[in-house]
Design a protein around this motif. Structure first.
Motif, PDB file in Angstrom:
ATOM      1  N   ILE A 148       2.138   4.874   0.515  1.00 36.47           N
ATOM      2  CA  ILE A 148       1.820   5.911   1.493  1.00 36.47           C
ATOM      3  C   ILE A 148       2.178   7.277   0.936  1.00 36.47           C
ATOM      4  O   ILE A 148       1.366   8.190   0.936  1.00 36.47           O
ATOM      5  CB  ILE A 148       2.583   5.660   2.808  1.00 36.47           C
ATOM      6  N   ALA A 149       3.415   7.431   0.465  1.00 40.43           N
ATOM      7  CA  ALA A 149       3.867   8.712  -0.070  1.00 40.43           C
ATOM      8  C   ALA A 149       4.814   8.453  -1.239  1.00 40.43           C
ATOM      9  O   ALA A 149       5.571   7.490  -1.241  1.00 40.43           O
ATOM     10  CB  ALA A 149       4.567   9.520   1.004  1.00 40.43           C
ATOM     11  N   LYS A 162       0.865  -1.180   0.000  1.00 42.22           N
ATOM     12  CA  LYS A 162       0.000   0.000   0.000  1.00 42.22           C
ATOM     13  C   LYS A 162       0.902   1.230   0.000  1.00 42.22           C
ATOM     14  O   LYS A 162       1.667   1.450   0.946  1.00 42.22           O
ATOM     15  CB  LYS A 162      -0.891  -0.001   1.240  1.00 42.22           C
ATOM     16  N   TYR A 192       6.094   2.926   1.590  1.00 35.81           N
ATOM     17  CA  TYR A 192       4.895   2.103   1.467  1.00 35.81           C
ATOM     18  C   TYR A 192       4.882   1.007   2.525  1.00 35.81           C
ATOM     19  O   TYR A 192       5.904   0.718   3.155  1.00 35.81           O
ATOM     20  CB  TYR A 192       4.807   1.495   0.070  1.00 35.81           C
ATOM     21  N   GLY A 195      -0.913   8.768   6.734  1.00 35.62           N
ATOM     22  CA  GLY A 195      -0.399   9.420   5.525  1.00 35.62           C
ATOM     23  C   GLY A 195       0.281  10.740   5.797  1.00 35.62           C
ATOM     24  O   GLY A 195       0.415  11.567   4.899  1.00 35.62           O
ATOM     25  N   GLN A 196       0.745  10.969   7.006  1.00 35.25           N
ATOM     26  CA  GLN A 196       1.353  12.252   7.367  1.00 35.25           C
ATOM     27  C   GLN A 196       2.875  12.173   7.250  1.00 35.25           C
ATOM     28  O   GLN A 196       3.593  12.321   8.234  1.00 35.25           O
ATOM     29  CB  GLN A 196       0.939  12.659   8.768  1.00 35.25           C
ATOM     30  N   ARG A 250       0.606   5.668   8.995  1.00 32.07           N
ATOM     31  CA  ARG A 250      -0.664   5.031   8.608  1.00 32.07           C
ATOM     32  C   ARG A 250      -1.709   6.070   8.216  1.00 32.07           C
ATOM     33  O   ARG A 250      -2.555   5.821   7.371  1.00 32.07           O
ATOM     34  CB  ARG A 250      -1.218   4.181   9.745  1.00 32.07           C
TER      35      ARG A 250
END
Length: 154
Positions: A9-10, A7, A111, A42-43, A40
Protein backbone atom coordinates in the motif's frame (compact mmCIF):
# COMPACT_ATOMS: atom_id res chain seq x y z
CA UNK A 1 -13.92 -14.87 -1.37
CA UNK A 2 -11.03 -12.87 0.06
CA UNK A 3 -7.87 -12.30 -1.93
CA UNK A 4 -4.69 -14.15 -0.96
CA UNK A 5 -1.12 -12.88 -1.01
CA UNK A 6 0.38 -9.50 -0.24
CA UNK A 7 -0.35 -6.10 -1.76
CA UNK A 8 1.91 -3.14 -0.97
CA UNK A 9 0.00 0.00 0.00
CA UNK A 10 2.68 2.49 1.04
CA UNK A 11 6.47 2.39 1.28
CA UNK A 12 8.62 4.64 3.48
CA UNK A 13 11.50 5.38 1.10
CA UNK A 14 12.74 8.22 3.30
CA UNK A 15 13.47 5.71 6.08
CA UNK A 16 15.91 3.78 3.90
CA UNK A 17 17.68 7.06 3.10
CA UNK A 18 17.87 8.26 6.71
CA UNK A 19 18.61 4.94 8.51
CA UNK A 20 20.51 1.67 8.28
CA UNK A 21 17.94 -1.12 8.62
CA UNK A 22 19.41 -3.80 10.87
CA UNK A 23 16.43 -6.12 11.20
CA UNK A 24 12.79 -6.04 10.14
CA UNK A 25 9.60 -7.29 11.79
CA UNK A 26 5.96 -7.70 10.86
CA UNK A 27 3.21 -6.34 13.08
CA UNK A 28 -0.53 -6.08 12.86
CA UNK A 29 -2.21 -2.74 13.39
CA UNK A 30 -5.37 -1.83 15.29
CA UNK A 31 -7.65 0.19 12.97
CA UNK A 32 -11.28 1.21 12.67
CA UNK A 33 -13.41 0.49 9.58
CA UNK A 34 -13.13 3.85 7.86
CA UNK A 35 -9.34 3.78 8.25
CA UNK A 36 -9.19 0.42 6.50
CA UNK A 37 -11.32 1.77 3.65
CA UNK A 38 -9.05 4.78 3.33
CA UNK A 39 -5.98 2.51 3.31
CA UNK A 40 -7.56 0.42 0.54
CA UNK A 41 -7.66 3.63 -1.51
CA UNK A 42 -3.94 4.17 -0.77
CA UNK A 43 -4.44 7.31 1.32
CA UNK A 44 -1.72 6.67 3.89
CA UNK A 45 1.60 8.41 4.53
CA UNK A 46 4.46 6.88 6.54
CA UNK A 47 6.97 9.65 5.86
CA UNK A 48 7.35 11.12 9.37
CA UNK A 49 6.18 8.17 11.45
CA UNK A 50 7.98 6.27 14.19
CA UNK A 51 7.22 3.63 16.81
CA UNK A 52 7.52 3.67 20.57
CA UNK A 53 7.03 1.18 23.38
CA UNK A 54 4.93 2.45 26.29
CA UNK A 55 3.95 0.21 29.24
CA UNK A 56 4.87 -2.94 27.33
CA UNK A 57 2.72 -2.02 24.31
CA UNK A 58 3.89 -0.97 20.85
CA UNK A 59 2.46 2.18 19.24
CA UNK A 60 2.91 3.89 15.88
CA UNK A 61 2.97 7.68 15.94
CA UNK A 62 2.90 10.24 13.15
CA UNK A 63 1.33 7.93 10.54
CA UNK A 64 -1.22 9.89 8.50
CA UNK A 65 -4.32 8.09 7.24
CA UNK A 66 -6.55 10.51 5.34
CA UNK A 67 -10.20 10.59 6.41
CA UNK A 68 -12.51 8.44 4.29
CA UNK A 69 -14.72 10.68 2.13
CA UNK A 70 -17.92 8.74 2.80
CA UNK A 71 -17.13 8.12 6.46
CA UNK A 72 -18.86 11.22 7.97
CA UNK A 73 -19.03 10.93 11.79
CA UNK A 74 -17.11 7.64 11.92
CA UNK A 75 -13.84 9.20 10.75
CA UNK A 76 -11.05 9.43 13.31
CA UNK A 77 -8.17 11.88 13.68
CA UNK A 78 -5.75 11.25 10.76
CA UNK A 79 -2.66 11.46 13.00
CA UNK A 80 -3.95 9.54 16.01
CA UNK A 81 -1.67 7.10 17.83
CA UNK A 82 -2.40 3.53 16.74
CA UNK A 83 -1.56 0.34 18.59
CA UNK A 84 0.59 -2.27 16.88
CA UNK A 85 0.03 -5.96 17.52
CA UNK A 86 3.02 -8.18 18.26
CA UNK A 87 3.78 -10.98 20.69
CA UNK A 88 4.81 -9.88 24.18
CA UNK A 89 8.20 -11.65 23.91
CA UNK A 90 9.02 -9.80 20.68
CA UNK A 91 8.05 -6.43 22.20
CA UNK A 92 10.18 -7.08 25.30
CA UNK A 93 13.16 -8.09 23.13
CA UNK A 94 12.77 -4.95 21.01
CA UNK A 95 12.48 -2.81 24.13
CA UNK A 96 15.77 -4.21 25.45
CA UNK A 97 17.60 -3.70 22.16
CA UNK A 98 16.28 -0.16 21.74
CA UNK A 99 17.26 0.90 25.26
CA UNK A 100 20.65 -0.80 25.22
CA UNK A 101 21.90 -0.01 21.71
CA UNK A 102 20.13 3.31 21.09
CA UNK A 103 18.30 2.08 17.98
CA UNK A 104 14.88 3.21 16.75
CA UNK A 105 11.82 1.46 15.36
CA UNK A 106 10.69 2.92 12.04
CA UNK A 107 7.74 1.70 9.91
CA UNK A 108 9.15 0.74 6.52
CA UNK A 109 5.97 -0.21 4.67
CA UNK A 110 2.30 -0.96 5.10
CA UNK A 111 0.61 -3.71 3.13
CA UNK A 112 -2.31 -6.13 2.97
CA UNK A 113 -1.52 -9.74 3.79
CA UNK A 114 -4.52 -11.99 3.18
CA UNK A 115 -6.96 -9.08 3.69
CA UNK A 116 -5.31 -7.98 6.96
CA UNK A 117 -3.34 -4.74 7.23
CA UNK A 118 0.26 -5.33 8.30
CA UNK A 119 3.14 -2.97 9.04
CA UNK A 120 6.76 -3.83 8.33
CA UNK A 121 8.91 -2.34 11.09
CA UNK A 122 12.63 -1.81 10.84
CA UNK A 123 15.07 -1.80 13.74
CA UNK A 124 17.20 1.10 12.52
CA UNK A 125 20.36 3.03 13.25
CA UNK A 126 20.63 6.62 12.04
CA UNK A 127 22.93 7.47 9.16
CA UNK A 128 25.47 10.26 9.29
CA UNK A 129 25.81 12.74 6.44
CA UNK A 130 28.88 10.99 5.05
CA UNK A 131 26.98 7.67 4.98
CA UNK A 132 24.23 9.28 2.90
CA UNK A 133 26.83 10.72 0.52
CA UNK A 134 28.51 7.33 0.13
CA UNK A 135 25.17 5.65 -0.64
CA UNK A 136 24.39 8.35 -3.17
CA UNK A 137 27.81 7.91 -4.83
CA UNK A 138 27.34 4.12 -5.04
CA UNK A 139 23.88 4.53 -6.55
CA UNK A 140 25.17 7.03 -9.13
CA UNK A 141 28.10 4.79 -10.06
CA UNK A 142 25.82 1.78 -10.47
CA UNK A 143 23.45 3.82 -12.62
CA UNK A 144 26.37 4.99 -14.81
CA UNK A 145 27.63 1.42 -15.26
CA UNK A 146 24.15 0.23 -16.25
CA UNK A 147 23.85 3.09 -18.73
CA UNK A 148 27.23 2.26 -20.31
CA UNK A 149 26.45 -1.44 -20.57
CA UNK A 150 23.10 -0.71 -22.16
CA UNK A 151 24.62 1.64 -24.74
CA UNK A 152 27.35 -0.89 -25.69
CA UNK A 153 24.92 -3.79 -26.07
CA UNK A 154 22.72 -1.89 -28.50
Amino acid sequence: MRSKGTKLIADNRKARHEYFVIEDFEAGIELVGTEVKSIRLGQVNLKDSWCSIDNGELFIKGMHISPYEKGNIFNRDPLRVRKLLMHRKEINRLFGVIKQDGLTLIPLSIYFKDSKVKVKLGLCKGKKLYDKRADSAKRDAKREIERNLKSRNM
